[in-house]
Motif scaffolding. Sequence first.
Motif, PDB file in Angstrom:
ATOM      1  N   ALA A   1       0.081  -7.978  -4.572  1.00 37.95           N
ATOM      2  CA  ALA A   1      -0.557  -6.882  -5.306  1.00 37.95           C
ATOM      3  C   ALA A   1      -0.033  -5.570  -4.758  1.00 37.95           C
ATOM      4  O   ALA A   1       0.463  -5.502  -3.624  1.00 37.95           O
ATOM      5  CB  ALA A   1      -2.078  -6.943  -5.196  1.00 37.95           C
ATOM      6  N   VAL A   2      -0.159  -4.521  -5.566  1.00 41.58           N
ATOM      7  CA  VAL A   2       0.255  -3.174  -5.186  1.00 41.58           C
ATOM      8  C   VAL A   2      -0.955  -2.248  -5.319  1.00 41.58           C
ATOM      9  O   VAL A   2      -1.633  -2.240  -6.355  1.00 41.58           O
ATOM     10  CB  VAL A   2       1.401  -2.665  -6.077  1.00 41.58           C
ATOM     11  CG1 VAL A   2       1.765  -1.221  -5.736  1.00 41.58           C
ATOM     12  CG2 VAL A   2       2.623  -3.572  -5.942  1.00 41.58           C
ATOM     13  N   VAL A   3      -1.215  -1.493  -4.259  1.00 43.22           N
ATOM     14  CA  VAL A   3      -2.271  -0.471  -4.264  1.00 43.22           C
ATOM     15  C   VAL A   3      -1.563   0.865  -4.090  1.00 43.22           C
ATOM     16  O   VAL A   3      -1.209   1.253  -2.975  1.00 43.22           O
ATOM     17  CB  VAL A   3      -3.297  -0.716  -3.135  1.00 43.22           C
ATOM     18  CG1 VAL A   3      -4.403   0.347  -3.183  1.00 43.22           C
ATOM     19  CG2 VAL A   3      -3.892  -2.117  -3.244  1.00 43.22           C
ATOM     20  N   ASN A   4      -1.314   1.537  -5.200  1.00 43.76           N
ATOM     21  CA  ASN A   4      -0.528   2.774  -5.189  1.00 43.76           C
ATOM     22  C   ASN A   4      -1.447   3.977  -5.379  1.00 43.76           C
ATOM     23  O   ASN A   4      -2.181   4.052  -6.361  1.00 43.76           O
ATOM     24  CB  ASN A   4       0.522   2.743  -6.300  1.00 43.76           C
ATOM     25  CG  ASN A   4       1.333   4.019  -6.331  1.00 43.76           C
ATOM     26  OD1 ASN A   4       1.981   4.384  -5.346  1.00 43.76           O
ATOM     27  ND2 ASN A   4       1.301   4.725  -7.448  1.00 43.76           N
TER      28      ASN A   4
ATOM     29  N   ILE B   1      -3.120   6.942   2.574  1.00 42.46           N
ATOM     30  CA  ILE B   1      -2.627   5.641   3.046  1.00 42.46           C
ATOM     31  C   ILE B   1      -2.382   5.654   4.554  1.00 42.46           C
ATOM     32  O   ILE B   1      -2.487   4.612   5.206  1.00 42.46           O
ATOM     33  CB  ILE B   1      -1.390   5.146   2.267  1.00 42.46           C
ATOM     34  CG1 ILE B   1      -0.133   5.941   2.575  1.00 42.46           C
ATOM     35  CG2 ILE B   1      -1.665   5.110   0.774  1.00 42.46           C
ATOM     36  CD1 ILE B   1       1.135   5.248   2.083  1.00 42.46           C
ATOM     37  N   VAL B   2      -2.084   6.823   5.126  1.00 45.88           N
ATOM     38  CA  VAL B   2      -1.990   6.910   6.586  1.00 45.88           C
ATOM     39  C   VAL B   2      -3.361   6.656   7.204  1.00 45.88           C
ATOM     40  O   VAL B   2      -3.486   5.919   8.204  1.00 45.88           O
ATOM     41  CB  VAL B   2      -1.426   8.282   7.006  1.00 45.88           C
ATOM     42  CG1 VAL B   2      -1.638   8.521   8.507  1.00 45.88           C
ATOM     43  CG2 VAL B   2       0.049   8.383   6.664  1.00 45.88           C
ATOM     44  N   GLU B   3      -4.421   7.234   6.626  1.00 44.08           N
ATOM     45  CA  GLU B   3      -5.777   7.002   7.141  1.00 44.08           C
ATOM     46  C   GLU B   3      -6.188   5.549   6.976  1.00 44.08           C
ATOM     47  O   GLU B   3      -6.802   4.951   7.872  1.00 44.08           O
ATOM     48  CB  GLU B   3      -6.766   7.922   6.427  1.00 44.08           C
ATOM     49  CG  GLU B   3      -8.158   7.956   7.050  1.00 44.08           C
ATOM     50  CD  GLU B   3      -8.150   8.504   8.464  1.00 44.08           C
ATOM     51  OE1 GLU B   3      -8.324   7.686   9.411  1.00 44.08           O
ATOM     52  OE2 GLU B   3      -7.972   9.720   8.634  1.00 44.08           O
TER      53      GLU B   3
ATOM     54  N   LEU C   1       0.878  -1.168   0.000  1.00 44.56           N
ATOM     55  CA  LEU C   1       0.000   0.000   0.000  1.00 44.56           C
ATOM     56  C   LEU C   1       0.911   1.211   0.000  1.00 44.56           C
ATOM     57  O   LEU C   1       1.626   1.452   0.974  1.00 44.56           O
ATOM     58  CB  LEU C   1      -0.908   0.002   1.224  1.00 44.56           C
ATOM     59  CG  LEU C   1      -1.779   1.239   1.424  1.00 44.56           C
ATOM     60  CD1 LEU C   1      -2.756   1.429   0.267  1.00 44.56           C
ATOM     61  CD2 LEU C   1      -2.535   1.153   2.751  1.00 44.56           C
ATOM     62  N   SER C   2       0.902   1.981  -1.104  1.00 45.90           N
ATOM     63  CA  SER C   2       1.955   2.971  -1.289  1.00 45.90           C
ATOM     64  C   SER C   2       1.426   4.311  -1.794  1.00 45.90           C
ATOM     65  O   SER C   2       0.293   4.438  -2.263  1.00 45.90           O
ATOM     66  CB  SER C   2       3.009   2.443  -2.274  1.00 45.90           C
ATOM     67  OG  SER C   2       2.447   2.275  -3.568  1.00 45.90           O
TER      68      SER C   2
END
Length: 438
Positions: free
Chosen positions: A298-301, A251-253, A228-229
Amino acid sequence: MTDWIGDTFTSDVGWNHLESLVDVGDRMAGSAGERAGLERTRDAFANVGARDARIEEFEIQGWERGDSAIRLGDDSIASDAHSCIALPRSPAGEATGEFVDLDYGLPEDFEDDLDGAVVMVSSTTPDSVDRFIHRREKYYHAVEAGAAAFVFANHVEGTLPPTGSVGTADAPIGDIPAVGVSKETGARLARRHEGDELTVDVDCSTPEATSGNAVADLGPDTDEYLVLSSHVDAHDIAEGAMDNGAGTATIVEVARALAAREDDLDRRVRLVGFGAEEVGLVGSSQYAAAADPDRVRAVVNVDSNVFGRTLKLDHHGFDALEAAGERVSERFDHPISLGGELVPHSDHWPFVQRGIPGYMVSGETADRGRGWGHTSADTLDKLESRNLREQAILLTALVVDLADADVSTARKTDDEIAAALKAEGKATGMKITGDWPF
């Protein structure tokens, strides 16, 4: 259990982090401001309950802005911050040549004799063209055509010269001087100076510098993990609120919500605030090159969201990612825009080009191009906390869905990624800019 939804919709954690980032000031890659942003993001990860929060440093080619100008003889015709600024990683120096306005700067526009010319192109691409032509592609078309200098004219009104880097991974400093000019300055140049001998003058320095990635973990300590980026750096002329304070705040939230739902995670979630995205995806490229692709599920950018209320998920043709987005949209009865084309920009790309399933998460907007992004108008007042909270809820649900042990995310082969890029007409431009990975 739905308490986490209400908690997220009333939380100030993400918005407070956004304010903290924009208050840093200059977050240019390799600067003290970027380091402050990385440290604040690392601390924010730790404060919401992530473990082993740290900054992983790496060296980069630095770039520091000086004054820039366009001159006609000895007369300056564009020199202040409202009319003309250097593009990051432009080389220092002067170049003089016949001024040629190439309008949109489509590939075919560079076929005329441009040897020694000062060429100007627009920051947008007309709707009649089936793909958006990136700034760097236009720049390297100009280089290949023998141009002496490059002028990048904004298409957005408001005396807002655009920024955006040039250079390649192998040659971080570009070949010819490059400046951005406002729409108004570009219109004046085209009307008054077509065919004149103009000089583009760029003053800058190129020291070695240090950047880094802010990294932390949530969930079970599994070998497989989700990324998560976002990217923490921003261009030096703006607050970088939308691009990409918003993504990092989101992404902090999401991390805060996931920390309260760790029992729902079957796979580890790796939080990463990448550095040096705006100068060539340096942080994410280094991270992806060192990662075992079989372990990254997986990547969630998240990059440049919140300004547009509707969340956009570019899933790059990975069926599992498309299906997960549809499930979340149906569950919340909330619109999510899904796109299947490849987006070879932002920090998901170093993973996706290796066949790792990845989203480019943004906010849907009506127009092509960046709007206020990459200008001094990218400021906090244009964003709404409601949008951040809504999008954080949807992304929290998306990450939990993808972390489920029963969800499979199949990788693609190099040949499949290369074929898709060619089918979408993106291969030629990527080869010109040095970004073709195959």
